[in-house]
Structure formats: structure tokens, C-alpha cells
Design an enzyme around this catalytic site. Structure first.
Site, PDB file in Angstrom:
ATOM      1  N   VAL A  15     -23.430  63.913 -95.324  1.00  0.00           N
ATOM      2  CA  VAL A  15     -24.059  63.534 -94.060  1.00  0.00           C
ATOM      3  C   VAL A  15     -23.749  61.929 -93.880  1.00  0.00           C
ATOM      4  O   VAL A  15     -23.545  61.675 -92.856  1.00  0.00           O
ATOM      5  CB  VAL A  15     -25.608  63.699 -94.169  1.00  0.00           C
ATOM      6  CG1 VAL A  15     -26.310  63.180 -92.907  1.00  0.00           C
ATOM      7  CG2 VAL A  15     -25.901  65.432 -94.254  1.00  0.00           C
ATOM      8  N   HIS A  24     -27.038  25.582 -95.890  1.00  0.00           N
ATOM      9  CA  HIS A  24     -27.362  25.102 -94.479  1.00  0.00           C
ATOM     10  C   HIS A  24     -26.120  25.173 -93.697  1.00  0.00           C
ATOM     11  O   HIS A  24     -25.007  24.667 -94.544  1.00  0.00           O
ATOM     12  CB  HIS A  24     -28.081  23.692 -94.345  1.00  0.00           C
ATOM     13  CG  HIS A  24     -28.454  23.252 -92.938  1.00  0.00           C
ATOM     14  ND1 HIS A  24     -29.261  23.788 -92.290  1.00  0.00           N
ATOM     15  CD2 HIS A  24     -27.576  22.315 -92.384  1.00  0.00           C
ATOM     16  CE1 HIS A  24     -29.263  23.207 -91.105  1.00  0.00           C
ATOM     17  NE2 HIS A  24     -28.214  22.398 -91.122  1.00  0.00           N
TER      18      HIS A  24
END
Ligand code: FAD
Length: 460
Positions: A39, A440
Site C-alpha cells: 500500500v 543558524h
């Protein structure tokens, strides 16, 4: 015995189990009645995410001007979107087949039925029923969609999640019954392509079982995007009107009739236990699935069950984790799977991802908890990407600082949640994440910001 290990069902659980057993040196058979990949590859994870990716790119094209960009004559061709979806499926199927074959796993196509604890038959279209024996059998037959138990549910135009993937055109309007992950993902995809979508959910909230803060914000954002969402609302009956399907719904106070070109029924899936010969082999099961313990063993020695057919955490990665553990155990191992730390993702816009306990479940467990929340609106990368909607919410034990749950609504939530999965699985404390340096500028800094929020936590 013909085989050391026979695996029935070639989805993400079954093929992972077969490959692992072969790597451990076993003679392995994998039986599949349709296509390897199950599936997940053919009707679930992959087709929906491919569709959603085209939909998301199309949606983003409409905000190009915000980024100083212009483009003319924008258009989409749904036939080509579907072609790409099928190409992606074929490419991945070839890769999986290559992996299975190069692990020396034998594949037989046909429907397997248990005859006795170590005996099964395979019915293929090209041969008579043949009988085989295996020292160990791993059942991985998956699940099937649940139908809507109301009059009119068999009308043309009332589709399940397999059938909706066969649509060749985007319908003008669609009522989606069920606001779980499958319903909301199809809602997101079809809405982006211009379909008028109404979601009907009988529970008080969308994404039943998810953290209520996340769900409230998601509901707000989806309504802002133009979705009509009806909660606490049941579908009573379906009928064919002159030009559209009529969907009678009732919220306990008022009944109303919605109209739509198509109805998608996405109210859940049931374990595929029927016709598998479980009674003959003496394997215990119920409507919830085949009963297994943490080692994936059934009540019958040498028979294991994994994935959706067990009804435990019906997700592809849970199935493959269980498959690997069952293969190890069939060959003498003692692997156990902890289903309390399975991350779950919902590919809405923005995405939702979660792992561990919700605030509600943590509070109900009787533990003293602390909660922190941080918005993406304060994150430099999110602002630069123009994707500031959403938040990170972390629940920790206020006594020992252990992280109990992480819930994210926001950009790339499905990738970010791995930090939470690592923390919950390994019993990490909030301060362990706090002293981990986050790069960052990245959206992962919102998780760090959320941890910093524990310095002045709201304790419950
Ligand atoms: P399945 O993938 O169902 O495979 C079972 C296989 O067994 C099938 O190939 C079937 O043909 C075969 N079989 C059945 N009976 C027999 C038999 N008697 N003999 C031989 N073969 C047999 N999960 C995620 O983790 N992420 C997602 O984004 C995601 N999206 C989804 C979207 C949709 C629309 C749907 C429907 C599901 C989604 N899922 C997702 C869930 C995921 O697809 C299932 O959890 C996963 O496929 C379960 O794997 P499985 O191996 O247990 O079973």
C-alpha cells in the site's frame, strides 16, 4: 522444511523482514499477491506525497511576487502530474525489487493461505494451488480501507483512498469524510489544484488523537486557506442528485445537505486478516488485528505478525521496524519494538509531525509535566522562507526533565521531528537538547527556542 522464513505480504513491513532474514543467512520466501511495495508504495505514502509535492509547488508559484519574482502563463496539467506520480512509483518499485533480489530472497506472486502453523498454500493465477512449509512465518498482509456504513456509499463518485488516486481530472468539488492524516492530505492536494473541499469529521477535532494546540492552529490555518471543515458532524446518507452527489450530514443540532462532484471516504483502515487461514493455524486475532507482543510473536510458536495487520501504529516505518525485529526474532534474536515512540507526520500545509505523548495524554498519565511552546514567526530562516505559520510544543517531565512528547506544526515538520524521536526514544532530557548546538539560520532553531522556554516553564 522448504524455507527457514516465509514472509506473507510484500509491503514495507514484509520486504524489510525478508531482506533482514536473508542477510542473517536464512533461506527466505516472500509471497505477494499484487505488487512488491504494498500500500505504501502503490496507494499510500509515495503516490500521495508525489501528488502533494506537485500541489505544493503549484501553490508556491502563486506567491512568487512576495519573493520579487514574476512568471507568466502559469498552468498545470493534471495528466502530467499523474504521469510523474506513476514514474516515481515505478522507479522506487524497481529499486525495491533490486534490493530484494540481490539479498537472495525468493519471490513468489500469489495469495498465501495458512494451512497449519508451518504450512501454507499459494494460489497464483498461473498455477494450481501449491503447498510449502517454513520453519517460521511472518504475516505482513497489511490493511484495507473501511467503507462508510451509510446508505448510498456504493454510488459512483464515492471513492476510497485507492480509487481517488485513479482520478484523471481534478473534481470541481469534493466532500472528504474523515479528517485523519489521509483525509487531510488529499484535502490539501486537491484544494491546491483548485477543488472546492469540505472536510467532515465526526470527532470534536480534526486529526483525532493529535495534540489539541497543534490541531487548533492547523484548523485555523486550513479555514484561512479556504477549506470548509465540519467537526462533530456525521454523514447520515449519500444520494445522487441531478448534477452532484448529495451528502446529508448532522451535527446533533442541525442536519444539512452538502453537494459535491466526488466524495472521498477516509475514515480509517482495517487489518487484512480475512481469508488468511488464521483459524486453521490457531493464530489469535480480533477486529483490531493479529495479536502480538513487543517481540512480534503471535500465540503460535514460529508465527510472527508485523505492520498494519497487527493494528499497531499503522505507518510504514513502524511496519519496517517491526519487520526487521520479527526477522531477527525468527532466527533466534530477542528484539522488542517500543511503539510509544513512533513519529507520525501529516503532509498538510503547513506540515504536522508528532512523537511521544500529547499534553492531554501526559497529564492523564499522572506525571507532573512542564510545557514549552515556540512560534516559527520568531525564526530567521522561517521568516526568510516566508513560512512563519506554526509552532513547536514540547512536553517534559517537570521532575526529571525527560522529554515526553514533541509536536510540530510548521515548515518541514516531518524532517524536524527526528530530533524529538531521538529524544523520546532515548529518554533524553530537555537540557540535553538545550546544550546541543543548532545551526543558524535553520528552522531547527525553533526547537532550541522551545527548549529555552523551559527556563520559565508553565508547570502543570
Ligand atoms: P501493506 O503496505 O499494506 O502491504 C501488505 C502487502 O501484503 C500488500 O502488497 C498486499 O498485496 C499483500 N498481501 C495481502 N494479503 C496477502 C496474501 N494473503 N498473500 C500474499 N500477499 C498478500 N504511512 C507512512 O508511514 N507515511 C505516510 O505518509 C503514509 N501515507 C499514507 C497514505 C495513504 C493514502 C494510505 C492509505 C496509507 C498511508 N500510510 C502512510 C500507511 C502505510 O501505507 C501503511 O502503514 C504501510 O503500507 C503498512 O505496511 P505493511 O507492510 O504492514 O502493509
Amino acid at each position: 522444511m522448504d524455507y527457514d522464513v516465509a514472509v506473507i505480504g510484500g509491503g514495507p513491513g514484509g520486504y524489510a523482514a525478508a531482506i533482514k532474514a536473508a542477510k542473517l543467512g536464512a533461506k527466505v520466501l516472500l509471497v505477494e499477491k499484487e505488487k512488491i511495495g504494498g500500500v505504501c508504495l502503490h496507494h499510500g505514502c509515495i503516490p500521495t506525497k508525489t501528488l502533494l509535492d506537485s500541489a505544493e509547488k503549484w501553490r508556491q508559484l502563486h506567491s512568487l511576487s512576495e519573493f520579487g519574482l514574476t512568471a507568466d502563463n502559469l498552468a498545470f496539467d493534471f495528466t502530467k502530474v499523474k504521469e510523474r506520480m506513476n514514474q516515481v512509483i515505478s522507479q522506487l518499485e524497481r529499486g525495491i525489487l533490486q534490493m530484494v533480489k540481490s539479498s537472495a530472497v525468493e519471490i513468489k506472486y500469489g495469495t498465501a493461505v495458512l494451512e497449519a502453523p508451518q504450512v501454507f498454500k499459494i494460489q497464483s493465477s498461473s498455477a494450481d494451488m501449491e503447498q510449502y512449509t517454513a520453519q517460521n512465518i511472518i504475516l505482513a498482509t497489511g490493511s484495507e480501507p473501511i467503507g462508510l456504513p451509510v446508505p448510498g456509499s456504493n454510488l459512483a463518485g464515492v471513492l476510497n483512498s485507492d480509487q481517488v488516486l485513479s482520478l484523471t481530472e481534478v473534481p470541481r468539488s469534493m466532500v472528504i469524510v474523515g479528517a485523519g492524516a489521509v483525509g487531510l492530505e488529499f484535502a490539501t492536494a486537491f484544494k491546491s489544484f483548485g477543488c472546492n473541499v469540505t472536510v467532515v469529521e465526526m470527532m470534536p477535532q480534526i486529526l483525532p488523537g493529535a495534540d489539541s494546540d497543534i490541531v487548533k492552529r492547523l484548523g485555523f490555518l486550513m479555514r484561512k486557506q479556504g477549506f470548509k471543515i465540519l467537526t462533530n458532524t456525521k454523514v447520515i446518507r449519500l444520494a445522487q442528485g441531478d448534477d452532484a452527489l448529495e451528502i446529508e450530514v448532522d451535527n446533533g443540532k442541525n442536519a444539512q445537505v452538502l453537494t459535491a462532484e466526488k466524495v472521498l471516504v477516509a475514515i480509517g483502515r482495517k487489518p487484512l486478516t480475512e481469508g488468511l487461514g488464521l483459524e486453521r493455524a490457531g493464530v489469535k486475532y480480533s477486529a483490531k488485528g493479529i495479536e502480538v507482543d513487543a517481540k512480534l510473536t503471535t500465540n503460535v510458536k514460529g508465527i510472527y505478525a508485523i505492520g498494519d495487520v497487527t493494528g499497531k501504529s499503522m505507518l510504514a516505518h513502524a511496519a519496517s521496524t517491526a519487520g526487521i525485529a520479527a526477522a531477527e526474532n525468527a532466527l533466534g534474536g530477542q528484539a522488542a519494538v517500543d511503539f510509544s515512540a513512533v513519529p507520525a507526520c501529516v503532509f498538510t500545509t503547513p506540515e504536522v509531525a508528532m512523537v511521544g505523548l500529547t499534553e492531554q495524554a501526559a497529564a492523564a498519565s499522572g506525571r507532573s509535566i512542564k510545557i514549552s511552546k515556540a512560534n516559527f514567526a520568531a525564526n530567521g530562516k522561517a521568516v526568510s522562507m516566508g513560512q512563519i505559520d506554526g509552532l513547536v510544543k514540547i512536553i517534559a517531565d517537570s521532575g526529571n526533565d525527560q522529554i515526553l512528547g514533541m509536536h510540530i506544526l510548521g515548515p518541514h515538520a516531518s524532517d524536524l521531528i527526528m530530533e524529538g524521536a531521538l529524544a523520546v526514544t532515548n529518554g533524553l532530557r530537555a537540557k540535553d537538547i538545550g546544550r546541543t548546538i543548532h545551526p543558524h539560520p535553520t528552522i531547527s532553531e525553533t526547537i532550541m527556542g522551545c527548549i529555552h522556554g523551559f527556563e520559565s516553564p508553565k508547570v502543570y
